[in-house]
Design a protein around this motif. Structure first.
Motif, PDB file in Angstrom:
ATOM      1  N   THR A 184      -9.002   1.976   1.514  1.00 46.57           N
ATOM      2  CA  THR A 184      -8.158   2.987   0.886  1.00 46.57           C
ATOM      3  C   THR A 184      -8.889   4.317   0.963  1.00 46.57           C
ATOM      4  O   THR A 184      -9.996   4.451   0.451  1.00 46.57           O
ATOM      5  N   GLY A 241      -4.490   4.838   3.625  1.00 39.61           N
ATOM      6  CA  GLY A 241      -5.685   4.223   4.164  1.00 39.61           C
ATOM      7  C   GLY A 241      -5.439   3.552   5.492  1.00 39.61           C
ATOM      8  O   GLY A 241      -4.491   3.872   6.210  1.00 39.61           O
ATOM      9  N   ASN A 289      -9.078  -3.815   4.681  1.00 40.35           N
ATOM     10  CA  ASN A 289      -8.466  -2.578   4.183  1.00 40.35           C
ATOM     11  C   ASN A 289      -9.546  -1.566   3.842  1.00 40.35           C
ATOM     12  O   ASN A 289     -10.673  -1.929   3.486  1.00 40.35           O
ATOM     13  N   ALA A 339      -6.160   7.476  -3.317  1.00 41.46           N
ATOM     14  CA  ALA A 339      -5.282   6.847  -4.310  1.00 41.46           C
ATOM     15  C   ALA A 339      -5.149   7.788  -5.492  1.00 41.46           C
ATOM     16  O   ALA A 339      -6.136   8.370  -5.948  1.00 41.46           O
ATOM     17  N   GLU A 361      -2.329   4.951  -8.971  1.00 36.39           N
ATOM     18  CA  GLU A 361      -2.109   4.204  -7.728  1.00 36.39           C
ATOM     19  C   GLU A 361      -0.646   4.171  -7.284  1.00 36.39           C
ATOM     20  O   GLU A 361      -0.217   3.270  -6.558  1.00 36.39           O
ATOM     21  N   LEU A 404      -0.858   5.782  -2.260  1.00 34.19           N
ATOM     22  CA  LEU A 404      -2.058   5.256  -1.607  1.00 34.19           C
ATOM     23  C   LEU A 404      -2.001   5.586  -0.131  1.00 34.19           C
ATOM     24  O   LEU A 404      -0.925   5.605   0.461  1.00 34.19           O
TER      25      LEU A 404
END
Length: 121
Positions: free
Chosen positions: A40, A52, A38, A43, A47, A50
């Protein structure tokens, strides 16, 4: 609030790429490959939003209630979603789809999936 534009790159961060992630339960992987990555890109402080890039090896998970609202664009790979009525739809490179929070579904990655995501909880 800071106003900024974020570039979404398929490889994640230009310097560090995608990093190991552990959102997928280990017992749901369907091959010996348990890779999950992952990055991101954005954010909010709490949060609740989000965005990404996420990648995951083949897996199959029955989800009683999808935990967030999520819009996705498949970069590569394949995922098949089966809804509570048993209707399946497969998404591959270039496809964009949305899953509302609370949706009951089977999430089945049949070929390592890389996707852009935008999540709102």
């Amino acid at each position: 609030m800071e106003s900024k534009v974020y570039r979404m790159l398929p490889g994640g961060d230009p310097k560090t790429g995608l990093q190991p992630s552990n959102l997928t339960p280990p017992d749901t992987f369907t091959t010996g490959d348990h890779t999950e990555l992952n990055h991101t890109v954005f954010a909010t402080a709490d949060e609740s939003v989000l965005s990404g890039v996420w990648e995951c090896a083949p897996c199959r998970e029955e989800i009683d209630s999808y935990p967030v609202h999520e819009m996705m664009t498949v970069i590569s790979g394949s995922v098949t979603l089966t809804n509570a009525d048993g209707i399946s739809e497969t998404f591959t490179s270039g496809d964009v789809f949305f899953i509302p929070k609370g949706t009951k579904c089977i999430w089945h990655i049949t070929e390592t999936l890389r996707k852009f995501y935008m999540i709102a909880s």
